[in-house]
Design a protein around this motif. Structure first.
Motif, PDB file in Angstrom:
ATOM      1  N   GLY A  46      12.808   3.704  34.223  1.00 34.53           N
ATOM      2  CA  GLY A  46      13.339   4.549  35.697  1.00 34.53           C
ATOM      3  C   GLY A  46      12.324   5.934  34.702  1.00 34.53           C
ATOM      4  N   ASP A  47      12.346   7.013  35.598  1.00 36.06           N
ATOM      5  CA  ASP A  47      12.036   7.919  35.041  1.00 36.06           C
ATOM      6  C   ASP A  47      12.572   8.838  34.271  1.00 36.06           C
ATOM      7  OD1 ASP A  47       9.763   7.984  36.203  1.00 36.06           O
ATOM      8  OD2 ASP A  47      10.480   8.832  38.379  1.00 36.06           O
ATOM      9  N   HIS A  48      12.601   9.809  33.163  1.00 35.88           N
ATOM     10  CA  HIS A  48      13.352  10.608  32.789  1.00 35.88           C
ATOM     11  C   HIS A  48      12.997  12.168  32.347  1.00 35.88           C
ATOM     12  CE1 HIS A  48      16.082   7.332  32.031  1.00 35.88           C
ATOM     13  NE2 HIS A  48      15.159   6.680  31.085  1.00 35.88           N
ATOM     14  N   GLU A  49      13.073  12.788  32.515  1.00 42.45           N
ATOM     15  CA  GLU A  49      12.958  14.476  32.402  1.00 42.45           C
ATOM     16  C   GLU A  49      14.115  15.015  31.062  1.00 42.45           C
ATOM     17  OE1 GLU A  49      13.925  16.289  35.556  1.00 42.45           O
ATOM     18  OE2 GLU A  49      11.742  16.383  37.232  1.00 42.45           O
ATOM     19  N   VAL A  50      13.289  15.038  30.216  1.00 48.59           N
ATOM     20  CA  VAL A  50      13.828  16.564  29.414  1.00 48.59           C
ATOM     21  C   VAL A  50      13.633  17.655  29.800  1.00 48.59           C
ATOM     22  CG1 VAL A  50      14.236  17.108  26.768  1.00 48.59           C
ATOM     23  CG2 VAL A  50      13.951  14.859  27.730  1.00 48.59           C
ATOM     24  N   ASN A  51      14.912  18.799  29.590  1.00 46.26           N
ATOM     25  CA  ASN A  51      14.561  20.619  29.496  1.00 46.26           C
ATOM     26  C   ASN A  51      14.438  21.127  28.066  1.00 46.26           C
ATOM     27  OD1 ASN A  51      14.020  20.363  31.959  1.00 46.26           O
ATOM     28  ND2 ASN A  51      17.344  20.544  32.438  1.00 46.26           N
ATOM     29  N   THR A  52      13.153  21.232  27.666  1.00 42.84           N
ATOM     30  CA  THR A  52      13.213  21.652  26.344  1.00 42.84           C
ATOM     31  C   THR A  52      12.098  23.218  26.445  1.00 42.84           C
ATOM     32  OG1 THR A  52      12.469  21.077  24.123  1.00 42.84           O
ATOM     33  CG2 THR A  52      11.231  21.030  26.308  1.00 42.84           C
TER      34      THR A  52
END
Length: 159
Positions: A46-52
């Motif tokens: 699936g979709d993934h997000e990384v906050n950086t």
């Protein structure tokens, strides 16, 4: 691999009391470096997000490029051949391409930053390494008080 090579490749032991305070000290970054953004990607699950933030991505690029340079150097130094050499070269190419994508995405240039750093180091070396000039300056400073005292004595005799 013989013992000499194994010993030179081992991680040196650093005194914790000297380096730990430096490593654990927080660094104040400007607002741009701390501003968070999201990296989104799709994987099989699936979709993934990384906050950086910019600083994290820049540090990742620097680490990837340093590692690729190290892999290239190790191939020559260790005289790798065949599978191991091909594997290191492949990893180096893949990581360099990925770092290039990240550089393009955030508008960063590792090579330019590295060159700027090298120029700064050369300037510091010139200032820090005064060599014979330092010896001359020290000798002059030591002679100066003696010369001033001699001049005072001769001026008192004239008067």
């Amino acid at each position: 691999m013989d013992n000499n090579v194994a010993q030179t490749n081992s991680t040196p032991e650093y005194p914790r009391d000297i380096y730990e305070p430096v490593l654990s000290t927080s660094i104040e970054l400007d607002e741009f470096m701390r501003k968070e953004f999201t990296i989104s990607y799709f994987n099989l699950d699936g979709d993934h997000e990384v906050n950086t933030c910019y600083g994290d991505v820049k540090m990742t690029i620097d680490a990837l490029m340093d590692y690729t340079n190290m892999l290239d150097t190790v191939c020559a130094q260790w005289k790798l051949e065949g599978y191991h050499k091909a594997l290191y070269e492949y990893h180096s190419d893949v990581l360099r391409k990925f770092a290039g994508k990240l550089q393009t995405a955030i508008g960063y240039d590792y090579a330019a930053t590295l060159e700027k750093c090298r120029k700064k180091q050369k300037r510091k070396e010139k200032v820090d390494d005064i060599g014979a000039d330092g010896i001359s300056l020290t000798a002059r400073r030591r002679r100066a008080p003696d010369e001033k005292a001699a001049n005072k004595d001769s001026s008192h005799r004239k008067g």
